[in-house]
Design a protein around this motif. Structure first.
Motif, PDB file in Angstrom:
ATOM      1  N   GLU A   5       0.817  -1.220   0.000  1.00  0.00           N
ATOM      2  CA  GLU A   5       0.000   0.000   0.000  1.00  0.00           C
ATOM      3  C   GLU A   5       0.848   1.266   0.000  1.00  0.00           C
ATOM      4  O   GLU A   5       0.339   2.363  -0.277  1.00  0.00           O
ATOM      5  CB  GLU A   5      -0.943   0.000   1.211  1.00  0.00           C
ATOM      6  CG  GLU A   5      -0.271   0.212   2.554  1.00  0.00           C
ATOM      7  CD  GLU A   5       0.289  -1.062   3.157  1.00  0.00           C
ATOM      8  OE1 GLU A   5       0.740  -1.033   4.302  1.00  0.00           O
ATOM      9  OE2 GLU A   5       0.244  -2.103   2.456  1.00  0.00           O
ATOM     10  N   LEU A   6       2.153   1.123   0.300  1.00  0.00           N
ATOM     11  CA  LEU A   6       3.035   2.287   0.309  1.00  0.00           C
ATOM     12  C   LEU A   6       3.755   2.489  -1.028  1.00  0.00           C
ATOM     13  O   LEU A   6       4.490   3.467  -1.180  1.00  0.00           O
ATOM     14  CB  LEU A   6       4.084   2.155   1.421  1.00  0.00           C
ATOM     15  CG  LEU A   6       3.544   2.164   2.854  1.00  0.00           C
ATOM     16  CD1 LEU A   6       4.662   1.951   3.843  1.00  0.00           C
ATOM     17  CD2 LEU A   6       2.814   3.475   3.135  1.00  0.00           C
ATOM     18  N   LEU A   7       3.530   1.590  -1.985  1.00  0.00           N
ATOM     19  CA  LEU A   7       4.184   1.735  -3.290  1.00  0.00           C
ATOM     20  C   LEU A   7       3.789   3.031  -4.014  1.00  0.00           C
ATOM     21  O   LEU A   7       4.651   3.654  -4.660  1.00  0.00           O
ATOM     22  CB  LEU A   7       3.868   0.526  -4.173  1.00  0.00           C
ATOM     23  CG  LEU A   7       4.547  -0.792  -3.775  1.00  0.00           C
ATOM     24  CD1 LEU A   7       4.080  -1.925  -4.685  1.00  0.00           C
ATOM     25  CD2 LEU A   7       6.062  -0.639  -3.850  1.00  0.00           C
ATOM     26  N   PRO A   8       2.520   3.495  -3.963  1.00  0.00           N
ATOM     27  CA  PRO A   8       2.213   4.783  -4.611  1.00  0.00           C
ATOM     28  C   PRO A   8       3.045   5.942  -4.078  1.00  0.00           C
ATOM     29  O   PRO A   8       3.399   6.857  -4.834  1.00  0.00           O
ATOM     30  CB  PRO A   8       0.726   4.973  -4.301  1.00  0.00           C
ATOM     31  CG  PRO A   8       0.191   3.591  -4.127  1.00  0.00           C
ATOM     32  CD  PRO A   8       1.303   2.826  -3.463  1.00  0.00           C
ATOM     33  N   GLN A   9       3.382   5.935  -2.784  1.00  0.00           N
ATOM     34  CA  GLN A   9       4.211   7.000  -2.224  1.00  0.00           C
ATOM     35  C   GLN A   9       5.624   6.975  -2.825  1.00  0.00           C
ATOM     36  O   GLN A   9       6.225   8.019  -3.083  1.00  0.00           O
ATOM     37  CB  GLN A   9       4.296   6.872  -0.694  1.00  0.00           C
ATOM     38  CG  GLN A   9       3.146   7.525   0.050  1.00  0.00           C
ATOM     39  CD  GLN A   9       1.813   6.880  -0.250  1.00  0.00           C
ATOM     40  OE1 GLN A   9       1.717   5.666  -0.381  1.00  0.00           O
ATOM     41  NE2 GLN A   9       0.756   7.671  -0.358  1.00  0.00           N
ATOM     42  N   VAL A  10       6.134   5.755  -3.055  1.00  0.00           N
ATOM     43  CA  VAL A  10       7.455   5.645  -3.684  1.00  0.00           C
ATOM     44  C   VAL A  10       7.418   6.223  -5.093  1.00  0.00           C
ATOM     45  O   VAL A  10       8.287   7.019  -5.486  1.00  0.00           O
ATOM     46  CB  VAL A  10       7.920   4.172  -3.711  1.00  0.00           C
ATOM     47  CG1 VAL A  10       9.191   4.020  -4.543  1.00  0.00           C
ATOM     48  CG2 VAL A  10       8.147   3.657  -2.308  1.00  0.00           C
ATOM     49  N   TRP A  11       6.386   5.865  -5.865  1.00  0.00           N
ATOM     50  CA  TRP A  11       6.317   6.359  -7.243  1.00  0.00           C
ATOM     51  C   TRP A  11       6.033   7.851  -7.300  1.00  0.00           C
ATOM     52  O   TRP A  11       6.517   8.547  -8.213  1.00  0.00           O
ATOM     53  CB  TRP A  11       5.255   5.579  -8.019  1.00  0.00           C
ATOM     54  CG  TRP A  11       5.613   4.128  -8.174  1.00  0.00           C
ATOM     55  CD1 TRP A  11       4.936   3.055  -7.689  1.00  0.00           C
ATOM     56  CD2 TRP A  11       6.751   3.605  -8.868  1.00  0.00           C
ATOM     57  NE1 TRP A  11       5.575   1.893  -8.018  1.00  0.00           N
ATOM     58  CE2 TRP A  11       6.690   2.191  -8.739  1.00  0.00           C
ATOM     59  CE3 TRP A  11       7.804   4.181  -9.558  1.00  0.00           C
ATOM     60  CZ2 TRP A  11       7.663   1.354  -9.295  1.00  0.00           C
ATOM     61  CZ3 TRP A  11       8.775   3.339 -10.111  1.00  0.00           C
ATOM     62  CH2 TRP A  11       8.693   1.954  -9.977  1.00  0.00           C
ATOM     63  N   LEU A  12       5.275   8.366  -6.341  1.00  0.00           N
ATOM     64  CA  LEU A  12       5.085   9.825  -6.279  1.00  0.00           C
ATOM     65  C   LEU A  12       6.408  10.531  -5.989  1.00  0.00           C
ATOM     66  O   LEU A  12       6.705  11.582  -6.570  1.00  0.00           O
ATOM     67  CB  LEU A  12       4.049  10.172  -5.207  1.00  0.00           C
ATOM     68  CG  LEU A  12       2.582   9.903  -5.558  1.00  0.00           C
ATOM     69  CD1 LEU A  12       1.695  10.178  -4.350  1.00  0.00           C
ATOM     70  CD2 LEU A  12       2.156  10.777  -6.742  1.00  0.00           C
ATOM     71  N   GLY A  13       7.186   9.970  -5.077  1.00  0.00           N
ATOM     72  CA  GLY A  13       8.489  10.553  -4.788  1.00  0.00           C
ATOM     73  C   GLY A  13       9.414  10.510  -5.986  1.00  0.00           C
ATOM     74  O   GLY A  13      10.129  11.479  -6.276  1.00  0.00           O
ATOM     75  N   VAL A  14       9.402   9.394  -6.728  1.00  0.00           N
ATOM     76  CA  VAL A  14      10.222   9.287  -7.935  1.00  0.00           C
ATOM     77  C   VAL A  14       9.771  10.304  -8.977  1.00  0.00           C
ATOM     78  O   VAL A  14      10.592  10.980  -9.622  1.00  0.00           O
ATOM     79  CB  VAL A  14      10.144   7.853  -8.500  1.00  0.00           C
ATOM     80  CG1 VAL A  14      10.825   7.771  -9.867  1.00  0.00           C
ATOM     81  CG2 VAL A  14      10.784   6.870  -7.530  1.00  0.00           C
ATOM     82  N   GLY A  15       8.440  10.434  -9.172  1.00  0.00           N
ATOM     83  CA  GLY A  15       7.936  11.412 -10.131  1.00  0.00           C
ATOM     84  C   GLY A  15       8.303  12.837  -9.757  1.00  0.00           C
ATOM     85  O   GLY A  15       8.673  13.650 -10.626  1.00  0.00           O
ATOM     86  N   ALA A  16       8.218  13.159  -8.458  1.00  0.00           N
ATOM     87  CA  ALA A  16       8.605  14.504  -8.014  1.00  0.00           C
ATOM     88  C   ALA A  16      10.090  14.753  -8.237  1.00  0.00           C
ATOM     89  O   ALA A  16      10.505  15.859  -8.608  1.00  0.00           O
ATOM     90  CB  ALA A  16       8.251  14.672  -6.536  1.00  0.00           C
ATOM     91  N   ALA A  17      10.929  13.718  -8.031  1.00  0.00           N
ATOM     92  CA  ALA A  17      12.368  13.865  -8.254  1.00  0.00           C
ATOM     93  C   ALA A  17      12.675  14.103  -9.722  1.00  0.00           C
ATOM     94  O   ALA A  17      13.510  14.946 -10.070  1.00  0.00           O
ATOM     95  CB  ALA A  17      13.095  12.618  -7.748  1.00  0.00           C
ATOM     96  N   VAL A  18      11.976  13.373 -10.605  1.00  0.00           N
ATOM     97  CA  VAL A  18      12.178  13.565 -12.048  1.00  0.00           C
ATOM     98  C   VAL A  18      11.738  14.970 -12.459  1.00  0.00           C
ATOM     99  O   VAL A  18      12.429  15.664 -13.224  1.00  0.00           O
ATOM    100  CB  VAL A  18      11.407  12.492 -12.834  1.00  0.00           C
ATOM    101  CG1 VAL A  18      11.452  12.797 -14.334  1.00  0.00           C
ATOM    102  CG2 VAL A  18      11.991  11.117 -12.556  1.00  0.00           C
ATOM    103  N   GLY A  19      10.582  15.418 -11.947  1.00  0.00           N
ATOM    104  CA  GLY A  19      10.109  16.768 -12.274  1.00  0.00           C
ATOM    105  C   GLY A  19      11.066  17.843 -11.791  1.00  0.00           C
ATOM    106  O   GLY A  19      11.336  18.821 -12.512  1.00  0.00           O
ATOM    107  N   ALA A  20      11.613  17.680 -10.584  1.00  0.00           N
ATOM    108  CA  ALA A  20      12.561  18.658 -10.059  1.00  0.00           C
ATOM    109  C   ALA A  20      13.837  18.692 -10.900  1.00  0.00           C
ATOM    110  O   ALA A  20      14.401  19.767 -11.165  1.00  0.00           O
ATOM    111  CB  ALA A  20      12.890  18.342  -8.607  1.00  0.00           C
ATOM    112  N   SER A  21      14.303  17.524 -11.338  1.00  0.00           N
ATOM    113  CA  SER A  21      15.512  17.474 -12.169  1.00  0.00           C
ATOM    114  C   SER A  21      15.292  18.160 -13.512  1.00  0.00           C
ATOM    115  O   SER A  21      16.156  18.901 -13.996  1.00  0.00           O
ATOM    116  CB  SER A  21      15.919  16.010 -12.380  1.00  0.00           C
ATOM    117  OG  SER A  21      16.134  15.356 -11.148  1.00  0.00           O
ATOM    118  N   LEU A  22      14.123  17.921 -14.134  1.00  0.00           N
ATOM    119  CA  LEU A  22      13.812  18.588 -15.400  1.00  0.00           C
ATOM    120  C   LEU A  22      13.700  20.098 -15.217  1.00  0.00           C
ATOM    121  O   LEU A  22      14.145  20.878 -16.084  1.00  0.00           O
ATOM    122  CB  LEU A  22      12.509  18.030 -15.973  1.00  0.00           C
ATOM    123  CG  LEU A  22      12.548  16.570 -16.443  1.00  0.00           C
ATOM    124  CD1 LEU A  22      11.157  16.116 -16.875  1.00  0.00           C
ATOM    125  CD2 LEU A  22      13.541  16.395 -17.574  1.00  0.00           C
ATOM    126  N   ALA A  23      13.134  20.535 -14.091  1.00  0.00           N
ATOM    127  CA  ALA A  23      13.014  21.966 -13.829  1.00  0.00           C
ATOM    128  C   ALA A  23      14.387  22.606 -13.663  1.00  0.00           C
ATOM    129  O   ALA A  23      14.632  23.714 -14.178  1.00  0.00           O
ATOM    130  CB  ALA A  23      12.167  22.191 -12.571  1.00  0.00           C
TER     131      ALA A  23
END
Length: 283
Positions: free
Chosen positions: A33-51
């Motif tokens: 049930e905590l896997l969505p939090q991991v993928w949200l964190g990964v997505g936020a990291a990718v977005g921050a890197s692109l920014a």
């Protein structure tokens, strides 16, 4: 393009391994049930890197030439420092990476969902920010944007496929050898980025010696030739190199390479010989 492919492959594989360790831990401990939090964190990291990459690319465009060169040279030196630290950090902690990540993730799981998201964000974001900064510096050194982005994109895509295959157990890869040899390649790439950063600071009149050339092989290696393009794209070699660039390149490459080789491939100590004391035989 080759250098940027190596950067994207190595950094992407590091991030893929981190994500794979986090996901495997949650699956193994029954906390899916905590896997969505991991993928949200990964997505936020990718977005921050692109920014960060977009800010580095489009931010200085309205500044004067000297200001752009000063910012470019300073950020190139910062990128070299971060990548050098990352190379030695990975060589030192690679064998303990899984235990360290699972231990911190266990603490995050106990703290709650948001702690898991923040941990995934920080773990992957560090790799992403280093990649964005170093790719930007490499793109500035080659004077092109399309080729570095293409090479990095292919490297990241390859790393994603390899990371997924490793997680599924479809392939086996000697990660220690891969990171050891790719780290040695990144040392040479970093040396070229350092030399380019020095040249930028000379263009900005922050460092002297812009017109004092150590060598100029433009006649033998024309800048428009394919082999000059290959050398510039891999190790950022320029046919006309100033004395300060050459000194900085040697002063970085030699000690860093020696220290890295000693850390990654330490010499095996000779086995100590056992000492036997002979006593007279007793009849």
């Amino acid at each position: 393009m080759v250098a940027n492919f190596l950067i994207g492959l190595r950094e992407g594989l590091e991030a893929a391994l981190v994500v794979g360790i986090l996901v495997a831990y949650l699956v193994r401990t029954g906390r899916r049930e905590l896997l969505p939090q991991v993928w949200l964190g990964v997505g936020a990291a990718v977005g921050a890197s692109l920014a960060v990459g977009a800010l580095l690319t489009f931010g200085p465009q309205g500044l004067s030439f000297r200001a752009q060169e000063a910012i470019g040279g300073s950020l190139s030196l910062l990128a070299v420092g971060l990548v050098t630290w990352m190379i030695f950090w990975m060589a030192r902690t690679a064998r303990h990476l899984r235990a360290d990540l699972t231990g911190r993730l266990g603490d995050a799981v106990a703290a709650g969902r948001w702690a898991v998201l923040v941990m995934a964000l920080l773990a992957v974001g560090r790799e992403g920010l280093e990649t964005a900064l170093f790719l930007w510096a490499a793109a500035q050194a080659t004077g092109s944007t399309t080729s570095p982005l293409l090479g990095a994109g292919l490297g990241l895509a390859t790393a994603s496929v390899v990371g997924w295959a490793l997680y599924r157990g479809a392939i086996r890869l000697d990660l220690r050898s891969f990171f050891a040899w790719s780290g040695l390649g990144l040392v040479l790439i970093s040396a070229g980025v350092l030399a380019y950063g020095i040249h930028d600071l000379q263009e900005a009149a922050l460092l002297p010696g812009l017109h004092s050339l150590a060598f100029d092989v433009s006649a033998a290696v024309p800048p428009s030739s394919w082999y000059a393009t290959l050398l510039k794209g891999t190790v950022n070699f320029t046919p006309a190199t100033t004395w300060l660039q050459a000194i900085a390149w040697v002063a970085y490459t030699v000690p860093v390479t020696v220290l890295y080789v000693r850390q990654v491939w330490p010499r095996s100590r000779p086995a100590t010989r056992a000492r036997f004391e002979r006593t007279p035989a007793t009849v």
